[in-house]
Design a protein around this motif. Structure first.
Motif, mmCIF file in Angstrom:
data_model
loop_
_atom_site.group_PDB
_atom_site.id
_atom_site.type_symbol
_atom_site.label_atom_id
_atom_site.label_comp_id
_atom_site.label_asym_id
_atom_site.label_seq_id
_atom_site.Cartn_x
_atom_site.Cartn_y
_atom_site.Cartn_z
ATOM 1 N N VAL A 106 0.824 -1.225 0.000
ATOM 2 C CA VAL A 106 0.000 0.000 0.000
ATOM 3 C C VAL A 106 0.849 1.261 0.000
ATOM 4 O O VAL A 106 0.353 2.345 0.314
ATOM 5 N N ALA A 107 2.131 1.149 -0.332
ATOM 6 C CA ALA A 107 3.006 2.324 -0.329
ATOM 7 C C ALA A 107 4.190 2.072 -1.253
ATOM 8 O O ALA A 107 4.353 0.982 -1.823
ATOM 9 N N LYS A 108 5.017 3.085 -1.407
ATOM 10 C CA LYS A 108 6.288 2.960 -2.117
ATOM 11 C C LYS A 108 7.355 2.662 -1.074
ATOM 12 O O LYS A 108 7.682 3.505 -0.239
ATOM 13 N N PHE A 109 7.883 1.470 -1.142
ATOM 14 C CA PHE A 109 8.664 0.892 -0.062
ATOM 15 C C PHE A 109 10.076 0.583 -0.536
ATOM 16 O O PHE A 109 10.286 0.091 -1.652
ATOM 17 N N SER A 110 11.059 0.874 0.317
ATOM 18 C CA SER A 110 12.442 0.491 -0.004
ATOM 19 C C SER A 110 13.173 0.121 1.277
ATOM 20 O O SER A 110 12.861 0.639 2.356
ATOM 21 N N VAL A 111 14.148 -0.792 1.149
ATOM 22 C CA VAL A 111 14.949 -1.220 2.284
ATOM 23 C C VAL A 111 16.407 -1.299 1.854
ATOM 24 O O VAL A 111 16.718 -1.826 0.776
ATOM 25 N N THR A 112 17.283 -0.758 2.673
ATOM 26 C CA THR A 112 18.726 -0.842 2.471
ATOM 27 C C THR A 112 19.323 -1.477 3.710
ATOM 28 O O THR A 112 19.109 -0.992 4.827
ATOM 29 N N THR A 113 20.096 -2.551 3.537
ATOM 30 C CA THR A 113 20.537 -3.316 4.702
ATOM 31 C C THR A 113 21.891 -3.972 4.449
ATOM 32 O O THR A 113 22.250 -4.269 3.316
ATOM 33 N N ARG A 114 22.623 -4.211 5.548
ATOM 34 C CA ARG A 114 23.920 -4.910 5.447
ATOM 35 C C ARG A 114 24.215 -5.608 6.767
ATOM 36 O O ARG A 114 23.945 -5.062 7.846
ATOM 37 N N VAL A 115 24.766 -6.811 6.667
ATOM 38 C CA VAL A 115 25.222 -7.536 7.846
ATOM 39 C C VAL A 115 26.695 -7.223 8.070
ATOM 40 O O VAL A 115 27.401 -6.787 7.160
ATOM 41 N N VAL A 116 27.191 -7.481 9.263
ATOM 42 C CA VAL A 116 28.546 -7.089 9.622
ATOM 43 C C VAL A 116 29.602 -7.858 8.835
ATOM 44 O O VAL A 116 30.708 -7.358 8.594
ATOM 45 N N ASP A 117 29.276 -9.080 8.366
ATOM 46 C CA ASP A 117 30.258 -9.895 7.650
ATOM 47 C C ASP A 117 30.411 -9.500 6.189
ATOM 48 O O ASP A 117 31.356 -9.947 5.534
ATOM 49 N N ASN A 118 29.491 -8.704 5.640
ATOM 50 C CA ASN A 118 29.543 -8.309 4.232
ATOM 51 C C ASN A 118 30.090 -6.894 4.098
ATOM 52 O O ASN A 118 29.782 -6.012 4.910
#
Length: 632
Positions: A106-118
């Motif tokens: 129901v929206a314009k959605f974005s996610v930016t993510t990173r784990v510590v090993d990458n």
């Protein structure tokens, strides 16, 4: 053609989103709870136009790798549980796997993510449930989620949202409650470019409360700590004194196993524990953090997870009631004008009982018939510190008797010099009788009447401030405390003519089952048929025409949605008895009677409020009076 059709995935997702995403605060709550589950220690939320136009949640948690970033947008995909059995021992806030796909639908959605090993992170963008972009991106460890143009593809839902300021206020409230549940996490809220909330994240709940509600609330807080090892229940947090009230439950937070919830039973237990300390329109600040066995609470009740069910709700009710009651009894509440203090830290139970046996707790009624009554001579008053070591039971008894003779019979020689405070034989008596109400300087306060207004209100002074006292409420408090002093049965009176009352079968069954309790409350009741009872004894000072009404009110408490305790019913009965027996507004008092009333009021445990919570007295300091006359 079949009338039953299978909805396409896009339509089904939008319908399902309505269960989870009701308004912007629903999105913020779900995203922040995901950040908490990811063991974040710093969470920043930025919104624009109350979250309708823009929401960003950034954390420093564990983050996600590329595969998890893709799978998190699939419905019912979650890292929190593996099977239905895990629902009985949940330790995470989220578990349904519906939040992110519902928001993205129901929206314009974005996610930016990173784990510590990458070394490189992942960026995913979805609009209206359709994947638009999936690529590598540079970012810090953790996750940043942005939600833009909420309900842009569901205009029917958009028009039901409130104003941006109202929606922003809901988001602020939700973050405040989460901060109280997790004081070790630092929360920041930015609305339209302005920082509106910031908590320290140092695990100090009291400091977190001060950052949310202001530093002025700190002196009004009472700690609460309760343990029931047998049942595995623990309660901690803070309560406010009756001096700090709100017009709604806006400042009350209930947290179960670190999950913010709403629960009527806990709210009712809190109200009952305060009972006579509050006016009917006031609610104290309360932060109650309960820990209960996970298997005794069901959080899988509603998609928004704000409601829970307990296996034994009465157990939780009693635990909260007892915990709050203990907290309020340890530290004096302070009252509407912070006039009350406890005598228990200075006067031993033995001295208090000796004084009670000599009739000092029953002075008020007798003084009304004694024309020779005179107020205590202020020159008899030693300082509090000088009297703390003067409580010898035998000396106190002799001093009481000797001073009663001097004050009430007028035999004190006019030429006799006033004794010095340290040498006075009346030190014990005056310390007891005057150490009752304290101002902020911890000095004993003695009230002296100046007059009466409208045969209802007494004007009094302590030579520093002016006081207005409601004579009915004051006498009600005096009688209530005296009735409470009877540890066993409430004093009862035999009726010359028994009162007969028609009751329902259920009400008669309650009376039969709880017969011992009704005897303790001052009632002697016999069943005279299937629907009639005979009342031959009632609590003292209760009018005959009020007997049936009082009985029905007590039975009404039994028939309410929770089972009342014996203490609750006793308090309810004493409230009515003291109210009926107190002097009424419209009764003219002379100066001796007013002085007697003030003396007895100051000796009560909570002179600032009547048993129903109405104020007994109001204080006007010289500074307040100066403001009224515009001298400042």
């Amino acid at each position: 053609m079949s009338r039953i059709q299978l909805l396409d995935e896009h339509t089904a997702n939008q319908i399902a989103a309505g269960e989870v995403v009701e308004r912007p605060v629903s999105i913020v709550k779900e995203l922040v709870e995901n950040s908490i589950d990811a063991e974040s220690r710093n969470i920043e939320v930025e919104i624009m136009d109350g979250g309708i136009r823009y929401i960003r949640v950034t954390d420093d948690g564990s983050g996600m790798d590329r595969s998890d970033a893709e799978n998190c947008l699939l419905r019912h995909a979650t890292s929190k549980i593996r099977s239905a059995d895990d629902l009985h021992s949940l330790v995470s806030l989220g578990f349904r796997g519906e939040a992110l796909p519902s928001i993205a639908a129901v929206a314009k959605f974005s996610v930016t993510t990173r784990v510590v090993d990458n070394e490189i992170g992942t960026y995913v963008r979805v609009e209206g449930g359709q994947l638009q972009d999936l690529r590598e991106a540079g970012c810090a460890v953790g996750t940043t989620v942005t939600v833009e143009e909420l309900f842009y593809n569901v205009p029917a839902r958009l028009k039901f949202l409130k104003t941006p300021s109202s929606e922003g206020s809901h988001i602020n409230d939700a973050l405040c409650k989460l901060a109280l549940a997790y004081p070790e996490v630092s929360f920041r809220l930015i609305h339209n470019g302005r920082l509106v909330l910031s908590t320290p994240g140092n695990a100090d709940l009291k400091e977190t409360i001060s950052h949310i509600y202001g530093h002025k609330v700190l002196p009004e807080l009472l700690p609460i700590e309760y343990r029931d090892e047998e049942r595995g229940i623990a309660i901690e947090g803070y309560l406010s004194k009756p001096t700090l009230l709100k017009g709604s439950r806006h400042w009350q937070s209930y947290i179960i196993n670190r999950r913010v919830i709403s629960n009527r039973s806990i709210a009712k237990a809190l109200d009952n524990a305060y009972h006579s300390l509050l006016p009917k329109s006031g609610y104290p600040l309360a932060v109650l953090r309960l820990t209960v066995p996970a298997e005794t609470v069901d959080v899988n009740v509603h998609p928004q997870k704000s409601e829970v069910k307990f296996s034994d709700e009465q157990l939780i009710f009693r635990a909260v009631y007892k915990a709050v009651g203990q907290s309020l009894s340890i530290t004096p509440s302070g009252g509407a004008q912070q006039l009350a203090t406890s005598l228990d830290s200075v006067i031993s139970d033995r001295v208090r009982s000796d004084v009670g046996e000599m009739g000092r707790t029953n002075v008020f009624p007798s003084l009304f018939q004694r024309p020779d009554y005179a107020p205590r001579n202020p020159s008899f008053l030693p300082t509090l510190q000088e009297n703390k070591a003067a409580f010898n039971t035998g000396e106190l008894r002799a001093a009481l008797q000797q001073q009663d003779e001097m004050i009430f019979t007028g035999e004190r020689a006019a030429a006799e010099p006033e004794p010095e405070p340290k040498e006075s034989t009346h030190e014990g008596r005056e310390a007891f009788s005057e150490e009752r109400i304290f101002d902020n300087a911890n000095e004993a306060l003695a009230l002296y009447p100046l007059g009466q207004i409208d045969d209802c209100y007494i004007i009094a002074t302590d030579t520093k401030s002016m006081y207005l006292i409601d004579q009915h409420a004051a006498h009600e408090r005096i009688l209530y405390d005296k009735l409470c002093s009877h540890a066993e049965r409430i004093p009862a009176q035999q009726l010359l003519m028994p009162v007969y009352a028609d009751l329902s079968e259920r009400e008669i069954d309650i009376i039969s089952r709880e017969s011992a309790l009704f005897i303790e409350l001052g009632f002697s009741i016999e069943a005279m048929g299937p629907s009639v009872v005979r009342i031959s004894e009632v609590p003292g000072d209760l009018g005959v025409d009020e007997v049936e009404l009082m009985l029905r009110e007590i039975l009404g408490a039994f028939l309410s949605y929770h089972q009342p305790t014996a203490a609750e019913l006793r308090h309810h009965a004493l409230q009515i008895a003291s109210c009926r027996g107190a002097i009424k507004a419209g009764l003219r008092l002379n100066m001796r009677q007013m002085q007697a009333l003030l003396d007895e009021l100051c000796l009560t445990s909570r002179p600032y409020a009547c048993p129903h919570g109405r104020p007994c007295m109001l204080r006007f300091t010289p500074e307040q009076i100066d403001k009224l006359f515009k001298r400042t």
